[in-house]
Design a protein around this motif. Structure first.
Motif, PDB file in Angstrom:
ATOM      1  N   LEU A  71       0.827  -1.212   0.000  1.00  0.00           N
ATOM      2  CA  LEU A  71       0.000   0.000   0.000  1.00  0.00           C
ATOM      3  C   LEU A  71       0.860   1.261   0.000  1.00  0.00           C
ATOM      4  N   ILE A  72       1.963   1.233   0.719  1.00  0.00           N
ATOM      5  CA  ILE A  72       2.847   2.393   0.799  1.00  0.00           C
ATOM      6  C   ILE A  72       3.546   2.649  -0.533  1.00  0.00           C
ATOM      7  N   ARG A  73       3.939   1.577  -1.203  1.00  0.00           N
ATOM      8  CA  ARG A  73       4.764   1.692  -2.411  1.00  0.00           C
ATOM      9  C   ARG A  73       3.950   1.727  -3.706  1.00  0.00           C
ATOM     10  N   SER A  74       2.693   1.343  -3.640  1.00  0.00           N
ATOM     11  CA  SER A  74       1.907   1.215  -4.869  1.00  0.00           C
ATOM     12  C   SER A  74       1.409   2.565  -5.383  1.00  0.00           C
ATOM     13  N   THR A  75       1.021   2.582  -6.642  1.00  0.00           N
ATOM     14  CA  THR A  75       0.537   3.801  -7.272  1.00  0.00           C
ATOM     15  C   THR A  75      -0.648   3.474  -8.174  1.00  0.00           C
ATOM     16  N   ASN A  76      -1.280   4.518  -8.707  1.00  0.00           N
ATOM     17  CA  ASN A  76      -2.319   4.321  -9.725  1.00  0.00           C
ATOM     18  C   ASN A  76      -1.771   4.813 -11.063  1.00  0.00           C
ATOM     19  N   GLN A  77      -2.647   5.093 -12.006  1.00  0.00           N
ATOM     20  CA  GLN A  77      -2.190   5.463 -13.345  1.00  0.00           C
ATOM     21  C   GLN A  77      -1.377   6.753 -13.371  1.00  0.00           C
ATOM     22  N   HIS A  78      -1.571   7.611 -12.367  1.00  0.00           N
ATOM     23  CA  HIS A  78      -0.896   8.909 -12.368  1.00  0.00           C
ATOM     24  C   HIS A  78       0.595   8.792 -12.072  1.00  0.00           C
ATOM     25  N   GLY A  79       1.019   7.657 -11.537  1.00  0.00           N
ATOM     26  CA  GLY A  79       2.441   7.482 -11.250  1.00  0.00           C
ATOM     27  C   GLY A  79       3.142   6.604 -12.260  1.00  0.00           C
ATOM     28  N   ILE A  80       2.504   6.373 -13.416  1.00  0.00           N
ATOM     29  CA  ILE A  80       3.061   5.458 -14.412  1.00  0.00           C
ATOM     30  C   ILE A  80       3.549   6.259 -15.624  1.00  0.00           C
ATOM     31  N   HIS A  81       4.821   6.066 -15.990  1.00  0.00           N
ATOM     32  CA  HIS A  81       5.404   6.818 -17.104  1.00  0.00           C
ATOM     33  C   HIS A  81       5.646   5.950 -18.338  1.00  0.00           C
ATOM     34  N   SER A  82       5.345   4.670 -18.233  1.00  0.00           N
ATOM     35  CA  SER A  82       5.462   3.783 -19.388  1.00  0.00           C
ATOM     36  C   SER A  82       4.149   3.790 -20.165  1.00  0.00           C
ATOM     37  N   PRO A  83       4.153   4.166 -21.457  1.00  0.00           N
ATOM     38  CA  PRO A  83       2.911   4.169 -22.250  1.00  0.00           C
ATOM     39  C   PRO A  83       2.237   2.802 -22.282  1.00  0.00           C
ATOM     40  N   PHE A  84       3.032   1.729 -22.381  1.00  0.00           N
ATOM     41  CA  PHE A  84       2.486   0.376 -22.430  1.00  0.00           C
ATOM     42  C   PHE A  84       1.744   0.043 -21.144  1.00  0.00           C
ATOM     43  N   VAL A  85       2.356   0.309 -20.007  1.00  0.00           N
ATOM     44  CA  VAL A  85       1.745  -0.010 -18.713  1.00  0.00           C
ATOM     45  C   VAL A  85       0.606   0.960 -18.402  1.00  0.00           C
ATOM     46  N   TYR A  86       0.750   2.216 -18.822  1.00  0.00           N
ATOM     47  CA  TYR A  86      -0.317   3.200 -18.619  1.00  0.00           C
ATOM     48  C   TYR A  86      -1.588   2.774 -19.354  1.00  0.00           C
ATOM     49  N   ASP A  87      -1.438   2.354 -20.621  1.00  0.00           N
ATOM     50  CA  ASP A  87      -2.594   1.901 -21.390  1.00  0.00           C
ATOM     51  C   ASP A  87      -3.226   0.657 -20.759  1.00  0.00           C
ATOM     52  N   LEU A  88      -2.399  -0.283 -20.320  1.00  0.00           N
ATOM     53  CA  LEU A  88      -2.918  -1.486 -19.675  1.00  0.00           C
ATOM     54  C   LEU A  88      -3.714  -1.127 -18.423  1.00  0.00           C
ATOM     55  N   THR A  89      -3.207  -0.177 -17.665  1.00  0.00           N
ATOM     56  CA  THR A  89      -3.869   0.219 -16.421  1.00  0.00           C
ATOM     57  C   THR A  89      -5.198   0.927 -16.687  1.00  0.00           C
ATOM     58  N   THR A  90      -5.190   1.876 -17.602  1.00  0.00           N
ATOM     59  CA  THR A  90      -6.390   2.691 -17.846  1.00  0.00           C
ATOM     60  C   THR A  90      -7.419   1.989 -18.731  1.00  0.00           C
TER      61      THR A  90
END
Length: 257
Positions: free
Chosen positions: A11-30
């Motif tokens: 929980l402390i280390r995790s993030t949502n889409q706003h902390g993701i800078h990889s386009p591939f991972v950002y698209d997968l998340t959103t």
């Protein structure tokens, strides 16, 4: 307590889409993790699960893995296995969404159990050829009956100890997806991981269940992340997702799902 501490760290280390800078991972998340699930798939999964939860009969379980933290006896009611030890409704829905997003053609699953996870894989992409491995003959039979009842095609259930059945599998084409949910022990997990590496291609991906189930599994997850062929990993706490995309910089994500 180990799992509690691991979850707090997550929980402390995790993030949502706003902390993701990889386009591939950002698209997968959103477009997958946070996207509203398909209503048809949701209803199909619900109907399949309800059918299993309605089964009050008992079966004898053969367990070649790390055992159960829930059940003390090998004689277990089918509905209780589904309710307390099977994949949850939310995770089954997410698994279906992931399969729908990537549309894998060839899928290998370790640990059929009652077939709820397998159903999620099939519902996500009905055209996928799924090979699912189960150590327990009795649970495999229940799963097969469910697949027949719901007319789930392209699913091959192979029964037997993984170390024996895995060596007999010959995939003519590469594996697009592997879902590891059958043996929560470090040595076995890493053995299956290395075996499946021979079938990967650039777009293949692996999902490991219960990566924080024990210190042993966390150690296995750490070793997998360090493997030179692994480029991108996503820790959702329950799952560890691995990608082998050569064009990606090696990067590890911890995402709230």
């Amino acid at each position: 307590m180990q799992k509690v501490f691991s979850y707090i760290k997550y929980l402390i280390r995790s993030t949502n889409q706003h902390g993701i800078h990889s386009p591939f991972v950002y698209d997968l998340t959103t477009k997958c993790f946070y996207k509203k699930p398909d209503s048809f798939n949701k209803k199909a999964l619900k109907a399949h699960r309800f059918s299993i939860l309605s089964n009050k009969s008992k079966i004898e379980i053969t367990d070649f893995g790390a055992g159960s933290k829930v059940f003390k006896s090998d004689l277990r009611a089918i509905y209780k296995i589904a309710k307390y030890a099977g994949i949850t409704s939310n995770r089954a829905l997410l698994l279906s969404c992931i399969t729908a997003y990537f549309q894998p053609k060839t899928v290998l699953e370790f640990g059929t159990s009652l077939g709820i996870g397998t159903a999620a894989l099939h519902i996500g992409n009905p055209n996928a050829q799924i090979t699912t491995l189960e150590g327990c003959k009795n649970t495999a039979e229940i799963a097969q009956k469910q697949f027949d009842e719901f007319s789930f095609k392209n699913i091959e259930v192979i029964t037997g100890e993984f170390t024996k059945t895995l060596s007999t599998l010959k995939f003519e084409n590469s594996l697009d997806m592997v879902y590891f949910d059958g043996n929560h022990q470090k040595e076995a997990t890493l053995k299956y991981f290395h075996h499946c590496l021979q079938f990967i291609h650039n777009e293949s991906f692996f999902i490991f269940d219960d990566i924080h189930w024990s210190k042993e599994m966390e150690s296995a997850w750490l070793a997998i992340k360090k493997h030179p062929k692994v480029k991108v990993t996503i820790d959702t706490f329950q799952w560890g997702i691995v990608f082998f995309r050569k064009e990606q910089e090696k990067e590890h994500f911890i995402i709230r799902v």
